[in-house]
Design a protein around this motif. Structure first.
Motif, PDB file in Angstrom:
ATOM      1  N   TRP A 106       0.824  -1.211   0.000  1.00 52.88           N
ATOM      2  CA  TRP A 106       0.000   0.000   0.000  1.00 52.88           C
ATOM      3  C   TRP A 106       0.854   1.255   0.000  1.00 52.88           C
ATOM      4  CZ3 TRP A 106      -3.672  -1.990   4.404  1.00 52.88           C
ATOM      5  CH2 TRP A 106      -4.577  -2.907   3.845  1.00 52.88           C
ATOM      6  N   LEU A 120     -12.063   3.368   6.274  1.00 58.54           N
ATOM      7  CA  LEU A 120     -11.901   2.379   7.342  1.00 58.54           C
ATOM      8  C   LEU A 120     -13.097   2.395   8.303  1.00 58.54           C
ATOM      9  CD1 LEU A 120      -9.557   0.583   8.842  1.00 58.54           C
ATOM     10  CD2 LEU A 120      -9.312   2.597  10.236  1.00 58.54           C
ATOM     11  N   ASP A 139      -9.880  -3.646  18.403  1.00 57.94           N
ATOM     12  CA  ASP A 139      -8.944  -2.838  17.613  1.00 57.94           C
ATOM     13  C   ASP A 139      -9.151  -1.334  17.745  1.00 57.94           C
ATOM     14  OD1 ASP A 139      -7.821  -5.207  16.853  1.00 57.94           O
ATOM     15  OD2 ASP A 139      -8.749  -5.270  14.878  1.00 57.94           O
ATOM     16  N   VAL A 140     -10.386  -0.896  18.025  1.00 60.25           N
ATOM     17  CA  VAL A 140     -10.580   0.542  18.249  1.00 60.25           C
ATOM     18  C   VAL A 140     -10.352   0.856  19.721  1.00 60.25           C
ATOM     19  CG1 VAL A 140     -12.115   2.528  18.030  1.00 60.25           C
ATOM     20  CG2 VAL A 140     -12.262   0.672  16.349  1.00 60.25           C
ATOM     21  N   HIS A 164     -11.321 -12.315  13.140  1.00 55.81           N
ATOM     22  CA  HIS A 164     -10.672 -12.683  11.877  1.00 55.81           C
ATOM     23  C   HIS A 164     -11.507 -12.230  10.678  1.00 55.81           C
ATOM     24  CE1 HIS A 164      -8.116 -14.981   9.213  1.00 55.81           C
ATOM     25  NE2 HIS A 164      -9.163 -15.594   8.701  1.00 55.81           N
TER      26      HIS A 164
ATOM     27  N   VAL B  14      -3.748 -17.338   4.788  1.00 52.93           N
ATOM     28  CA  VAL B  14      -4.520 -16.124   5.107  1.00 52.93           C
ATOM     29  C   VAL B  14      -5.601 -16.403   6.159  1.00 52.93           C
ATOM     30  CG1 VAL B  14      -4.058 -15.005   2.878  1.00 52.93           C
ATOM     31  CG2 VAL B  14      -6.171 -16.334   3.160  1.00 52.93           C
ATOM     32  N   THR B  18      -5.006 -14.331  11.848  1.00 53.85           N
ATOM     33  CA  THR B  18      -5.454 -13.815  13.140  1.00 53.85           C
ATOM     34  C   THR B  18      -4.898 -14.663  14.285  1.00 53.85           C
ATOM     35  OG1 THR B  18      -7.411 -12.932  12.092  1.00 53.85           O
ATOM     36  CG2 THR B  18      -7.468 -13.069  14.486  1.00 53.85           C
ATOM     37  N   THR B  45       3.346  -9.525   2.168  1.00 65.01           N
ATOM     38  CA  THR B  45       2.592  -8.284   1.964  1.00 65.01           C
ATOM     39  C   THR B  45       1.233  -8.373   2.655  1.00 65.01           C
ATOM     40  OG1 THR B  45       3.664  -7.991  -0.176  1.00 65.01           O
ATOM     41  CG2 THR B  45       1.677  -6.696   0.215  1.00 65.01           C
ATOM     42  N   TYR B  46       0.594  -9.533   2.536  1.00 60.50           N
ATOM     43  CA  TYR B  46      -0.729  -9.699   3.144  1.00 60.50           C
ATOM     44  C   TYR B  46      -0.682  -9.497   4.662  1.00 60.50           C
ATOM     45  CZ  TYR B  46      -5.308 -11.479   4.336  1.00 60.50           C
ATOM     46  OH  TYR B  46      -6.582 -11.586   4.829  1.00 60.50           O
ATOM     47  N   GLN B  49      -0.153  -5.930   5.478  1.00 62.57           N
ATOM     48  CA  GLN B  49      -1.394  -5.154   5.299  1.00 62.57           C
ATOM     49  C   GLN B  49      -2.335  -5.365   6.481  1.00 62.57           C
ATOM     50  OE1 GLN B  49      -2.984  -6.272   1.474  1.00 62.57           O
ATOM     51  NE2 GLN B  49      -1.611  -4.910   0.363  1.00 62.57           N
ATOM     52  N   MET B  50      -2.375  -6.584   6.979  1.00 61.35           N
ATOM     53  CA  MET B  50      -3.238  -6.861   8.122  1.00 61.35           C
ATOM     54  C   MET B  50      -2.753  -6.091   9.348  1.00 61.35           C
ATOM     55  SD  MET B  50      -5.983  -8.226   8.405  1.00 61.35           S
ATOM     56  CE  MET B  50      -6.591  -9.672   7.689  1.00 61.35           C
ATOM     57  N   ARG B  52      -1.057  -3.280   9.314  1.00 58.95           N
ATOM     58  CA  ARG B  52      -1.350  -1.867   9.101  1.00 58.95           C
ATOM     59  C   ARG B  52      -2.833  -1.572   9.327  1.00 58.95           C
ATOM     60  NH1 ARG B  52       2.500   1.463   7.257  1.00 58.95           N
ATOM     61  NH2 ARG B  52       1.343   2.721   8.731  1.00 58.95           N
ATOM     62  N   THR B  53      -3.684  -2.520   8.897  1.00 59.67           N
ATOM     63  CA  THR B  53      -5.125  -2.362   9.098  1.00 59.67           C
ATOM     64  C   THR B  53      -5.437  -2.242  10.590  1.00 59.67           C
ATOM     65  OG1 THR B  53      -5.593  -3.641   7.100  1.00 59.67           O
ATOM     66  CG2 THR B  53      -7.395  -3.443   8.698  1.00 59.67           C
ATOM     67  N   ILE B  54      -4.817  -3.107  11.388  1.00 53.07           N
ATOM     68  CA  ILE B  54      -5.067  -3.099  12.835  1.00 53.07           C
ATOM     69  C   ILE B  54      -4.553  -1.794  13.459  1.00 53.07           C
ATOM     70  CG2 ILE B  54      -4.496  -4.260  15.018  1.00 53.07           C
ATOM     71  CD1 ILE B  54      -4.224  -6.872  13.199  1.00 53.07           C
ATOM     72  N   LEU B  56      -4.099   1.094  11.980  1.00 52.89           N
ATOM     73  CA  LEU B  56      -4.916   2.213  11.531  1.00 52.89           C
ATOM     74  C   LEU B  56      -6.251   2.241  12.282  1.00 52.89           C
ATOM     75  CD1 LEU B  56      -4.078   4.228   9.353  1.00 52.89           C
ATOM     76  CD2 LEU B  56      -5.490   2.975   7.723  1.00 52.89           C
ATOM     77  N   THR B  57      -6.808   1.060  12.514  1.00 56.61           N
ATOM     78  CA  THR B  57      -8.062   0.972  13.271  1.00 56.61           C
ATOM     79  C   THR B  57      -7.860   1.535  14.675  1.00 56.61           C
ATOM     80  OG1 THR B  57      -8.634  -1.005  12.008  1.00 56.61           O
ATOM     81  CG2 THR B  57      -9.941  -0.570  13.974  1.00 56.61           C
ATOM     82  N   GLY B  58      -6.672   1.290  15.242  1.00 55.39           N
ATOM     83  CA  GLY B  58      -6.364   1.785  16.581  1.00 55.39           C
ATOM     84  C   GLY B  58      -6.296   3.295  16.667  1.00 55.39           C
ATOM     85  N   THR B  59      -6.068   3.959  15.520  1.00 54.78           N
ATOM     86  CA  THR B  59      -5.998   5.418  15.561  1.00 54.78           C
ATOM     87  C   THR B  59      -7.380   6.047  15.711  1.00 54.78           C
ATOM     88  OG1 THR B  59      -6.147   5.759  13.172  1.00 54.78           O
ATOM     89  CG2 THR B  59      -3.945   5.444  14.090  1.00 54.78           C
ATOM     90  N   LEU B  60      -8.448   5.244  15.559  1.00 55.40           N
ATOM     91  CA  LEU B  60      -9.798   5.771  15.765  1.00 55.40           C
ATOM     92  C   LEU B  60     -10.098   5.898  17.267  1.00 55.40           C
ATOM     93  CD1 LEU B  60     -11.736   3.535  13.187  1.00 55.40           C
ATOM     94  CD2 LEU B  60     -10.964   5.878  12.844  1.00 55.40           C
ATOM     95  N   ARG B  61      -9.220   5.327  18.067  1.00 52.27           N
ATOM     96  CA  ARG B  61      -9.453   5.264  19.510  1.00 52.27           C
ATOM     97  C   ARG B  61      -9.334   6.622  20.182  1.00 52.27           C
ATOM     98  NH1 ARG B  61      -5.221   1.486  22.185  1.00 52.27           N
ATOM     99  NH2 ARG B  61      -6.037   0.330  20.423  1.00 52.27           N
TER     100      ARG B  61
END
Lengths: 182, 83
Positions: A106, A120, A139-140, A164, B14, B18, B45-46, B49-50, B52-54, B56-61
């Motif tokens: 990305w 997101l 996660d949040v 998952h 994949v 988790t 890469t996968y 990405q997972m 990074r997804t986690i 990024l989700t944490g930044t909503l906190r």
């Protein structure tokens, strides 16, 4: 007061998982603050104050949800009915199970853009309720697996399966968004 | 969660991401997972990405309450109650 205001969005988000309307979630949060106020002298500091407040919140919300008979039945998962949901579309793999279309790294600058965060957020909102609850709390809100299992009354396996599947969908939404016009 | 195969393919990997990130794989499973990753760019890469997804989700906190703020909060509650 500032500190209460700072916790309120999290409290509302969690309360909303147990009750059918935003108005009820606000009631639950109000009720929680009253209970916190009444119980503060019994708070012994064995957990953090925040954890303790959230425990009161989930208990209040569950009671309220049951009273409304609309609580989300987390233990009867959307997993069992749906059968197996692959984390990645089958078409991404060859017959022997190797990547047919490799995931592409990305672009860092776009990943950190504001729009990506709203993609997101929308992806999380679109998750089925139990996946959304687990992803939001883990996660949040940063809860541990055990805290989530206790609050939502899930088995270890179910907690992990919901996490998952939820995370996989959120990743897919990001992948799709980030692969559009580079 | 068990993997009967000596080698994991990408489609299987994949589904274990988790459990891998949660530290729930057995040591044998973890070895197979890591062995696959070291030889597979797509899965590397996968997994990235997972992660990074986690993140990024944490930044909503909403930020955690600091110990100082927590003490102030407890104090304020007691004051509030006293009135």
């Amino acid at each position: 007061m500032e500190l209460i205001r700072s916790l309120n969005p999290s409290l509302l988000r969690v309360a909303r998982m147990f009750v059918p309307t935003a108005a009820l979630a606000e009631d639950v949060v109000q009720e929680t603050w009253v209970a916190v106020l009444n119980g503060i002298d019994r708070f012994e500091g064995r957990s953090s104050l925040k954890t303790w407040i959230f425990r009161i919140l989930t208990n209040t919300a569950k009671t309220r949800g049951e009273r409304e008979r609309r609580s989300v039945p987390f233990s009867s998962l959307d997993t069992e009915q749906g059968g197996f949901e692959p984390a990645v579309e089958r078409s991404r793999f060859t017959g022997s199970g190797h990547w047919a279309v490799l995931p592409r790294a990305w672009p860092e600058d776009r990943l950190l853009a504001k729009e990506t965060l709203s993609v997101l957020e929308r992806a999380i909102e679109r998750l089925p309720p139990s996946q959304r609850a687990v992803v939001t709390l883990r996660d949040v809100e940063g809860w541990t697996a055990d805290e989530v299992r206790n609050a939502l009354e899930l088995s270890e396996t179910n907690q992990r399966v919901l996490l998952h599947r939820g995370r996989a969908k959120v990743r897919r939404a990001l992948e799709q968004y980030l692969s559009e016009e580079a | 969660m068990s993997i009967g195969l000596a080698h994991l393919n990408c489609r299987e990997l994949v589904e274990l991401v988790t459990a891998y990130l949660e530290g729930d794989l057995s040591s044998g499973e973890r070895k197979r997972f890591d062995a696959h990753l070291s030889a597979c760019d797509g899965c590397t890469t996968y997994v990235e990405q997972m992660r990074r997804t986690i993140e990024l989700t944490g930044t909503l906190r909403v930020d955690d309450v600091s110990p100082e703020a927590e003490e102030a909060l407890r104090h304020a509650f007691r004051e509030w109650k006293a009135h």
